[in-house]
Design an enzyme around this catalytic site. Sequence first.
Site, PDB file in Angstrom:
ATOM      1  N   MET A 120       0.843  -1.180   0.000  1.00  0.00           N
ATOM      2  CA  MET A 120       0.000   0.000   0.000  1.00  0.00           C
ATOM      3  C   MET A 120       0.884   1.237   0.000  1.00  0.00           C
ATOM      4  SD  MET A 120      -1.956   2.599   1.203  1.00  0.00           S
ATOM      5  CE  MET A 120      -1.416   2.792   2.884  1.00  0.00           C
ATOM      6  N   CYS A 121       0.475   2.232  -0.765  1.00  0.00           N
ATOM      7  CA  CYS A 121       1.363   3.376  -0.949  1.00  0.00           C
ATOM      8  C   CYS A 121       0.586   4.687  -1.039  1.00  0.00           C
ATOM      9  CB  CYS A 121       2.176   3.231  -2.237  1.00  0.00           C
ATOM     10  SG  CYS A 121       3.120   1.719  -2.338  1.00  0.00           S
ATOM     11  N   GLY A 122       1.375   5.764  -0.921  1.00  0.00           N
ATOM     12  CA  GLY A 122       0.910   7.055  -1.379  1.00  0.00           C
ATOM     13  C   GLY A 122       1.548   7.283  -2.727  1.00  0.00           C
ATOM     14  N   ALA A 180       5.385   6.734  -1.890  1.00  0.00           N
ATOM     15  CA  ALA A 180       5.710   6.546  -0.479  1.00  0.00           C
ATOM     16  C   ALA A 180       5.168   5.166  -0.109  1.00  0.00           C
ATOM     17  CB  ALA A 180       5.065   7.636   0.375  1.00  0.00           C
ATOM     18  N   ASN A 219      -0.831   1.235  -5.894  1.00  0.00           N
ATOM     19  CA  ASN A 219      -1.303   1.329  -4.517  1.00  0.00           C
ATOM     20  C   ASN A 219      -2.428   0.317  -4.372  1.00  0.00           C
ATOM     21  OD1 ASN A 219      -2.240   2.076  -1.982  1.00  0.00           O
ATOM     22  ND2 ASN A 219      -3.531   3.711  -2.808  1.00  0.00           N
TER      23      ASN A 219
END
Length: 594
Positions: A1-3, A56, A81
């Site tokens: 999971m990301c930004g 991120a 993401n």
Amino acid sequence: MCGIFCSISQNHKKDSIQISREWEACKNLVIARGPDRVIEKFENLTPIWFGHFVAAVLWMQGLDLCEQPTIDSAGNILLWNGDIFSGNLAQDNACDTNVLLSALQSSLNVSSVFQEIQGPYSFIYFQKSTNLLYFGRDIVGRHSLLLKVNTDENTLTLTSVASKEVNKIIEIPAIGIFVTNLDNSRVNLACYPWKEPDLHFTDIIESLETHLGVDIDIKKTILKSDASTSLHLHPDIKDLDYMENSPYLENSYKTLGYLLEDTDILERVDRLLQLLYKAVEVRVRKQPRFCKTCIKLVLSKKDVACDHSKIGILFSGGLDSAILTLIADKYVSQYEPIDLINVAFEKSVNARSKSKKSNENNEKESTDDQYDVPDRKTGKQTFLELSKICPKRKWNFVEVNISQAELQKYRSSRICNLLHPLCTILDESLGCAVWFASRAKGTIHSSANIYESPCRLLLLGMGADELFGGYMRHRTTLRHKGWDALTQELNFEIARISERNLGRDDRIVSDHGRQSRLPYLDENVIEYVQRLKPWERCYPTDKMPSGLGDKLLLRLAAYKLGFRNTANFPKRAFQFGSRIANGKENARDISGRL
């Protein structure tokens, strides 16, 4: 999971890199989503288009952290993401970013690859061979992605989250995969719809075109049309006989036991539980075996044995969260605690002053009284019932008490940006409640010590009300318009849940470097429930009052799992159960507090 963040522009020079205003405004919010690793890449995509890509990363899949943005040997760029939980691309112990990029590189048809994925995601993908930039959200819309097009400056910005400083940004609707052709000199958009376009789709596209100032070309539909439930639904007497003639209709507890004696009903309950067990299992097991504290040590190459809590559950004590909690117990190591997070908001100044007038003999209202909200009461009741069903598990019942001062502080400094571009009173109240709950900082029940959950994964009960007919409006629709209308409304509830709830909640929860996972919105659960007749999943008639007829199938499942009191708790909106919302305000009005 990301930004994830991407800015496409033409205003760059060979000897310098210009950072967009949007990135400067979004930077801190994007990075908060992925505290494990942050990487930026600047790429000349075509002779005239320049791309700024940032990820991120919150490491949630694979044996090792996978860095992003990922660029393959052909020059394709992926920002991902998401989670591939099932479907043809699902692999155990593999980083799904690499799996997806490999599948995209070997396919000429980008949309066909995403057709194979089951799981929540938002993505940005630049295909070098065609100079096409693809982006979008999964068909349910469980992860956030925002879009801004500036036709004056000829730029396009995509980001998981944006601050209020970024004006004219919108949530990308979960209606298909979008694409911009970078062979053109101007920003342009096209859309591959997930499903055959209908009136709702057309309305969304027209609204997008007006807001963005760009025409959107509609391409070929991705998924084959699925024959929806035929209308003119009128149950036969035999369909309803067992429910209408229960000898225990005055006793909800006995009614559930009586209904489970029916073979057809029991078969539906068993099938639902089978699917929910699978949905919870994959969401609990697909993660690194480290908490927020220990994963920092792992990333610095230290050996760690972590037995801290890795799973948290937003736990109002209601039906939806109770079922997820009991199922999760099966898949979490018996040596690890599970955190049950229960949030309550301090009484408003007006409410406290009224309380003081009525209790002038009391010198000081106790903390328990100030935060003794409905969800705290049901939370404690269900916690006790859960402890009896699973006595060997260490359950941390985390009491999150939020004062009016703390609410005002973070609402104006942080939460308002996470909600953006949403801004209604309903968005504000739910957003604040979920933000403080997912921060998971409070005290463990019967302890005065401050405790902040180290879990990196939160299970949420979103989607249960929409699938199983949990809202009062479902009862009203059935009473005045019949089963056909209720069927249409239940289908529409899932179709619009992404724009009403999910993007907002993803931005809110992820701000704490945790990931939300939503078992009720697993594709297989949704498909099964939507194929049922409406009276097979809920029965909100006068004969079955609130706490029985609404979400009937789910209540039967809870009863079969061993819950007796919890199975009959009536539905209560989170914003009222936690006492953050003012019932006198219109939920659809624009909030003046953001």
